[in-house]
Design a protein around this motif. Structure first.
Motif, PDB file in Angstrom:
ATOM      1  N   GLY A   1      -4.217  -2.989   5.887  1.00  0.00           N
ATOM      2  CA  GLY A   1      -4.884  -1.883   5.212  1.00  0.00           C
ATOM      3  C   GLY A   1      -5.193  -0.735   6.163  1.00  0.00           C
ATOM      4  O   GLY A   1      -4.981   0.439   5.837  1.00  0.00           O
TER       5      GLY A   1
ATOM      6  N   ASP B   1       0.833  -1.209   0.000  1.00  0.00           N
ATOM      7  CA  ASP B   1       0.000   0.000   0.000  1.00  0.00           C
ATOM      8  C   ASP B   1       0.868   1.259   0.000  1.00  0.00           C
ATOM      9  O   ASP B   1       0.679   2.153  -0.819  1.00  0.00           O
ATOM     10  CB  ASP B   1      -0.932  -0.008   1.217  1.00  0.00           C
TER      11      ASP B   1
ATOM     12  N   ALA C   1      -4.959  -0.180   0.342  1.00  0.00           N
ATOM     13  CA  ALA C   1      -5.404  -0.390   1.725  1.00  0.00           C
ATOM     14  C   ALA C   1      -6.917  -0.580   1.784  1.00  0.00           C
ATOM     15  O   ALA C   1      -7.406  -1.447   2.512  1.00  0.00           O
ATOM     16  CB  ALA C   1      -4.979   0.785   2.605  1.00  0.00           C
TER      17      ALA C   1
ATOM     18  N   ASN D   1      -7.692   2.993  -2.725  1.00  0.00           N
ATOM     19  CA  ASN D   1      -6.290   2.595  -2.743  1.00  0.00           C
ATOM     20  C   ASN D   1      -6.158   1.123  -2.363  1.00  0.00           C
ATOM     21  O   ASN D   1      -7.156   0.455  -2.096  1.00  0.00           O
ATOM     22  CB  ASN D   1      -5.455   3.505  -1.831  1.00  0.00           C
TER      23      ASN D   1
END
Length: 168
Positions: free
Chosen positions: A113, A27, A147, A145
């Motif tokens: 995340g 991430d 995450a 995103n």
């Protein structure tokens, strides 16, 4: 016997933290690459494979889809606290009632995340979202995103693979 159980629990938590670490690193690296190296922060939009995949800069001050958004510092710290509380809850759950392998992987995804988005809130004051996907004449206005994907998949996995004791 107690020693064997302790080693088993440590192995399970190791799996959770390994998955969380992988998600967190992927991430953060994607955010650094796209937002800073590809300079999405100033370009605002990069067509990758339009309309299916576009990088679109979006600073999310709230939760999913910008809900509860507010640029006030209090909102930021409340959301950080909530995320850390959820992480703690999931870790306690994994220790008390550990699920199978898929549940542990799901917990790691959710934790990784959540930590990725917490780091964004601490570093930038908001979560850096950049993935935008549209299809079939539907223009998706939202960005997300890695995450966010991991949190969603992890939560879904915990619902599908909750663990619990099997009836005798």
């Amino acid at each position: 016997m107690e020693r064997v159980e302790k080693q088993r629990q440590q192995g399970m938590l190791r799996l959770v933290w390994t998955v969380a670490g992988i998600i967190f690193v992927v991430d953060q690296l994607t955010k650094i690459w796209v937002v800073h190296i590809m300079d999405l922060v100033t370009r605002l939009n990069i067509d990758v494979f339009p309309p299916y995949l576009t990088f679109r800069m979006a600073w999310n001050y709230g939760i999913n889809f910008g809900l509860l958004a507010g640029e006030a510092p209090a909102t930021r710290w409340i959301l950080i606290s909530v995320a850390l509380g959820i992480i703690l809850f999931v870790l306690v759950w994994m220790r008390r009632d550990p699920p199978g392998r898929y549940g542990l992987i799901s917990a790691g995804m959710l934790i990784g995340g959540a930590l990725g988005n917490v780091v964004d809130r601490v570093a930038y004051g908001a979560v850096a979202d950049f993935l935008n996907m549209s299809c079939c004449g539907i223009n998706n206005p939202f960005a997300f995103n890695i995450a966010d994907i991991a949190i969603f998949a992890g939560a879904l996995g915990l619902v599908l693979f909750p663990g619990g004791k099997k009836p005798a």
